[in-house]
Design a protein around this motif. Structure first.
Motif, PDB file in Angstrom:
ATOM      1  N   ALA A 216      -5.666   8.110  -4.590  1.00 23.52           N
ATOM      2  CA  ALA A 216      -5.980   8.861  -5.812  1.00 23.52           C
ATOM      3  C   ALA A 216      -4.720   9.141  -6.635  1.00 23.52           C
ATOM      4  O   ALA A 216      -4.758   9.170  -7.864  1.00 23.52           O
ATOM      5  CB  ALA A 216      -6.669  10.172  -5.447  1.00 23.52           C
ATOM      6  N   ARG A 217      -3.593   9.321  -5.948  1.00 25.72           N
ATOM      7  CA  ARG A 217      -2.312   9.535  -6.644  1.00 25.72           C
ATOM      8  C   ARG A 217      -1.909   8.287  -7.428  1.00 25.72           C
ATOM      9  O   ARG A 217      -1.308   8.388  -8.500  1.00 25.72           O
ATOM     10  CB  ARG A 217      -1.243   9.877  -5.607  1.00 25.72           C
ATOM     11  CG  ARG A 217       0.054  10.389  -6.181  1.00 25.72           C
ATOM     12  CD  ARG A 217       1.077  10.584  -5.090  1.00 25.72           C
ATOM     13  NE  ARG A 217       0.719  11.665  -4.199  1.00 25.72           N
ATOM     14  CZ  ARG A 217       1.333  11.913  -3.043  1.00 25.72           C
ATOM     15  NH1 ARG A 217       2.330  11.134  -2.645  1.00 25.72           N
ATOM     16  NH2 ARG A 217       0.958  12.923  -2.280  1.00 25.72           N
ATOM     17  N   LEU A 218      -2.247   7.114  -6.895  1.00 25.99           N
ATOM     18  CA  LEU A 218      -1.956   5.851  -7.592  1.00 25.99           C
ATOM     19  C   LEU A 218      -2.780   5.740  -8.880  1.00 25.99           C
ATOM     20  O   LEU A 218      -2.292   5.228  -9.890  1.00 25.99           O
ATOM     21  CB  LEU A 218      -2.244   4.682  -6.663  1.00 25.99           C
ATOM     22  CG  LEU A 218      -1.906   3.280  -7.161  1.00 25.99           C
ATOM     23  CD1 LEU A 218      -0.415   3.130  -7.380  1.00 25.99           C
ATOM     24  CD2 LEU A 218      -2.393   2.240  -6.160  1.00 25.99           C
ATOM     25  N   LEU A 219      -4.006   6.229  -8.838  1.00 23.43           N
ATOM     26  CA  LEU A 219      -4.865   6.208 -10.032  1.00 23.43           C
ATOM     27  C   LEU A 219      -4.406   7.236 -11.061  1.00 23.43           C
ATOM     28  O   LEU A 219      -4.371   6.957 -12.255  1.00 23.43           O
ATOM     29  CB  LEU A 219      -6.320   6.484  -9.638  1.00 23.43           C
ATOM     30  CG  LEU A 219      -7.015   5.409  -8.800  1.00 23.43           C
ATOM     31  CD1 LEU A 219      -8.298   5.940  -8.232  1.00 23.43           C
ATOM     32  CD2 LEU A 219      -7.281   4.164  -9.619  1.00 23.43           C
ATOM     33  N   GLY A 220      -4.062   8.448 -10.588  1.00 28.48           N
ATOM     34  CA  GLY A 220      -3.637   9.515 -11.494  1.00 28.48           C
ATOM     35  C   GLY A 220      -4.824  10.239 -12.099  1.00 28.48           C
ATOM     36  O   GLY A 220      -5.974   9.820 -11.936  1.00 28.48           O
ATOM     37  N   PRO A 221      -4.562  11.337 -12.832  1.00 32.35           N
ATOM     38  CA  PRO A 221      -5.661  12.078 -13.482  1.00 32.35           C
ATOM     39  C   PRO A 221      -6.319  11.248 -14.578  1.00 32.35           C
ATOM     40  O   PRO A 221      -5.661  10.833 -15.532  1.00 32.35           O
ATOM     41  CB  PRO A 221      -4.969  13.327 -14.055  1.00 32.35           C
ATOM     42  CG  PRO A 221      -3.520  12.997 -14.097  1.00 32.35           C
ATOM     43  CD  PRO A 221      -3.262  11.981 -13.047  1.00 32.35           C
ATOM     44  N   LYS A 222      -7.616  10.977 -14.401  1.00 30.51           N
ATOM     45  CA  LYS A 222      -8.400  10.165 -15.341  1.00 30.51           C
ATOM     46  C   LYS A 222      -7.806   8.764 -15.528  1.00 30.51           C
ATOM     47  O   LYS A 222      -7.871   8.170 -16.614  1.00 30.51           O
ATOM     48  CB  LYS A 222      -8.525  10.866 -16.692  1.00 30.51           C
ATOM     49  CG  LYS A 222      -9.289  12.175 -16.612  1.00 30.51           C
ATOM     50  CD  LYS A 222      -9.388  12.840 -17.963  1.00 30.51           C
ATOM     51  CE  LYS A 222     -10.126  14.155 -17.880  1.00 30.51           C
ATOM     52  NZ  LYS A 222     -10.187  14.849 -19.180  1.00 30.51           N
ATOM     53  N   GLY A 223      -7.173   8.234 -14.482  1.00 30.25           N
ATOM     54  CA  GLY A 223      -6.613   6.867 -14.517  1.00 30.25           C
ATOM     55  C   GLY A 223      -5.372   6.715 -15.379  1.00 30.25           C
ATOM     56  O   GLY A 223      -5.021   5.589 -15.755  1.00 30.25           O
ATOM     57  N   SER A 224      -4.663   7.822 -15.681  1.00 33.43           N
ATOM     58  CA  SER A 224      -3.503   7.753 -16.589  1.00 33.43           C
ATOM     59  C   SER A 224      -2.309   7.044 -15.947  1.00 33.43           C
ATOM     60  O   SER A 224      -1.603   6.272 -16.605  1.00 33.43           O
ATOM     61  CB  SER A 224      -3.091   9.165 -17.017  1.00 33.43           C
ATOM     62  OG  SER A 224      -2.809   9.951 -15.881  1.00 33.43           O
ATOM     63  N   THR A 225      -2.073   7.277 -14.650  1.00 31.69           N
ATOM     64  CA  THR A 225      -0.936   6.639 -13.952  1.00 31.69           C
ATOM     65  C   THR A 225      -1.143   5.125 -13.873  1.00 31.69           C
ATOM     66  O   THR A 225      -0.206   4.350 -14.099  1.00 31.69           O
ATOM     67  CB  THR A 225      -0.795   7.227 -12.534  1.00 31.69           C
ATOM     68  OG1 THR A 225      -0.726   8.651 -12.629  1.00 31.69           O
ATOM     69  CG2 THR A 225       0.448   6.714 -11.850  1.00 31.69           C
ATOM     70  N   LEU A 226      -2.361   4.709 -13.571  1.00 32.71           N
ATOM     71  CA  LEU A 226      -2.669   3.275 -13.479  1.00 32.71           C
ATOM     72  C   LEU A 226      -2.540   2.605 -14.849  1.00 32.71           C
ATOM     73  O   LEU A 226      -2.039   1.478 -14.950  1.00 32.71           O
ATOM     74  CB  LEU A 226      -4.077   3.085 -12.923  1.00 32.71           C
ATOM     75  CG  LEU A 226      -4.417   1.693 -12.383  1.00 32.71           C
ATOM     76  CD1 LEU A 226      -3.614   1.416 -11.129  1.00 32.71           C
ATOM     77  CD2 LEU A 226      -5.889   1.580 -12.085  1.00 32.71           C
ATOM     78  N   LYS A 227      -2.957   3.293 -15.888  1.00 34.70           N
ATOM     79  CA  LYS A 227      -2.870   2.743 -17.256  1.00 34.70           C
ATOM     80  C   LYS A 227      -1.408   2.575 -17.672  1.00 34.70           C
ATOM     81  O   LYS A 227      -1.038   1.559 -18.290  1.00 34.70           O
ATOM     82  CB  LYS A 227      -3.603   3.682 -18.221  1.00 34.70           C
ATOM     83  CG  LYS A 227      -3.775   3.120 -19.620  1.00 34.70           C
ATOM     84  CD  LYS A 227      -4.726   1.950 -19.638  1.00 34.70           C
ATOM     85  CE  LYS A 227      -4.884   1.368 -21.020  1.00 34.70           C
ATOM     86  NZ  LYS A 227      -5.691   0.137 -20.996  1.00 34.70           N
ATOM     87  N   ALA A 228      -0.570   3.559 -17.335  1.00 28.57           N
ATOM     88  CA  ALA A 228       0.872   3.475 -17.652  1.00 28.57           C
ATOM     89  C   ALA A 228       1.513   2.303 -16.918  1.00 28.57           C
ATOM     90  O   ALA A 228       2.343   1.577 -17.483  1.00 28.57           O
ATOM     91  CB  ALA A 228       1.562   4.780 -17.270  1.00 28.57           C
ATOM     92  N   LEU A 229       1.098   2.097 -15.668  1.00 28.41           N
ATOM     93  CA  LEU A 229       1.632   0.981 -14.874  1.00 28.41           C
ATOM     94  C   LEU A 229       1.189  -0.365 -15.447  1.00 28.41           C
ATOM     95  O   LEU A 229       1.979  -1.322 -15.474  1.00 28.41           O
ATOM     96  CB  LEU A 229       1.142   1.130 -13.432  1.00 28.41           C
ATOM     97  CG  LEU A 229       1.896   0.371 -12.345  1.00 28.41           C
ATOM     98  CD1 LEU A 229       3.338   0.818 -12.283  1.00 28.41           C
ATOM     99  CD2 LEU A 229       1.227   0.594 -10.992  1.00 28.41           C
ATOM    100  N   GLU A 230      -0.035  -0.444 -15.932  1.00 30.27           N
ATOM    101  CA  GLU A 230      -0.535  -1.676 -16.551  1.00 30.27           C
ATOM    102  C   GLU A 230       0.248  -2.010 -17.824  1.00 30.27           C
ATOM    103  O   GLU A 230       0.575  -3.170 -18.079  1.00 30.27           O
ATOM    104  CB  GLU A 230      -2.019  -1.524 -16.881  1.00 30.27           C
ATOM    105  CG  GLU A 230      -2.930  -1.633 -15.664  1.00 30.27           C
ATOM    106  CD  GLU A 230      -4.406  -1.523 -16.024  1.00 30.27           C
ATOM    107  OE1 GLU A 230      -4.707  -1.151 -17.181  1.00 30.27           O
ATOM    108  OE2 GLU A 230      -5.249  -1.792 -15.158  1.00 30.27           O
TER     109      GLU A 230
END
Length: 354
Positions: free
Chosen positions: A136-150
């Protein structure tokens, strides 16, 4: 003489030439095939998008077959296939489709500058609860961390189940794998995202291309804030001695030492009864003392004598005189006797005149 820095750098906008039929006019000698299974919940989606998959692979002369009974997808080369790496790309395509990656992203794998990476994260953490938290930490709140990584890696990333599927350029896939593995090792992804952002800005400067970037990149140190709790009971090791400990005394030895062993049965019983009565008497005494505590009066505080107010006060005569003068000026209440007599005399004179 050619500068070495020019030899190491790749010109901007350079691309490797595409593999054409002229590079391999005779085609392939043997037929190659790959198959993969897919879960039951993907069956409906695969039935819808399978014509598009066949069309995309048909451009590279690769056949695709969908077996709904066995739940498998198969790709095979044909006589017209000239690119030997096309079957590897087709294998990756069906793998990603089985991993719930949408076809809109999957068909990009057929391009030369795009690759894929499936990172298995299920066995990296022992406890299931810890694994879910870190995923869940990899995804981030509302997928924000994953979007930044993309955005920073130019890759499409899908986190599902025990795997992370990534699709994009080779340099981006390397960064994605590093971030995912670090997150599972309890290193927060925000640290790696900060490093990627700094690298992105440094890459824009042409002077810094040949220099080392270590001085610009942040160095995060681990801080062990929680100290190890010391146990309440500390077991201190005794000094080693070759001699064994003394043998504990048995019940007979204790009776011999006290002289009880030589007493008769009746005397022993009497002695035990005396000990029990002595214990009972002590208990009754203590209980009586606790009861008597309620009848003990509390200690009274000593009476404090109040000091009499001093009657002797200094009289201010001048202040009294001023008060009297002010009172005379004010005409309040009944008039004095002299003034009353004068008024009465004046009234009588007026009556006589009339």
């Amino acid at each position: 003489a050619v500068d070495e820095s020019e030899l190491l750098t790749v010109p901007d906008g350079w691309k490797e030439p595409a593999f054409t039929r002229e590079d391999n006019p005779k085609g392939l000698l043997e037929e190659s095939s790959f198959a993969t299974l897919f879960p039951k919940y993907r069956e409906a989606y695969l039935k819808e998008c399978w014509p598009l998959v066949q069309k995309a692979l048909g451009e590279h002369y690769v056949n695709a077959a969908l077996d709904l009974i066995e739940g498998s997808m198969t790709v095979t080369t044909t006589k017209k296939t000239f690119d030997p790496y096309a079957i590897i790309r087709a294998r990756d395509l069906i793998k990603l489709l089985a991993r719930s990656v949408p076809f809109e992203q999957v068909f990009r794998i057929l391009q030369d500058d795009v690759a894929c990476d499936i990172i298995k994260i299920g066995s990296l953490v022992r406890k299931r609860e810890t694994f879910i938290k870190r995923r869940a930490r990899l995804l981030g709140p509302k997928g924000s961390t994953l979007k930044a990584l993309e955005l920073l890696t130019n890759c499409y990333i899908l986190v599902q189940g025990n795997t992370v599927s990534a699709l994009g350029p080779f340099s981006g896939l390397k960064e994605v794998r590093k971030v995912v593995l670090d997150t599972m090792k309890n290193i927060h992804p925000i640290y790696n995202i900060k490093t990627l952002m700094i690298k992105r800005e440094l890459a824009k400067d042409p002077e810094l291309r040949t220099q080392s970037w270590e001085r610009f990149l942040p160095k995060f140190k681990r801080k062990n804030l929680k100290k190890r709790k010391e146990p309440k009971k500390k077991n201190t090791k005794k000094e080693y001695t070759p001699f064994p400990p003394p043998q504990p005394e048995s019940q007979i030895d204790k009776e011999l030492a006290s002289g009880e062993y030589f007493l008769k049965e009746r005397q022993r019983k009497r002695k035990k009864m005396e000990e029990i009565k002595a214990k009972q008497a002590d208990a009754v005494k203590k209980r009586q003392e606790e009861r008597n505590k309620a009848f003990i009066p509390p200690k009274e505080k000593p009476a404090v004598k109040t000091k009499k107010a001093s009657t002797e006060k200094k009289i201010d005569i001048e202040a009294i005189k001023e008060k009297v003068k002010n009172a005379k000026k004010k005409k309040l209440g009944a008039l004095p006797e002299e003034e009353v007599k004068l008024k009465m005399a004046a009234d009588e004179k007026k009556k006589k005149k009339k």
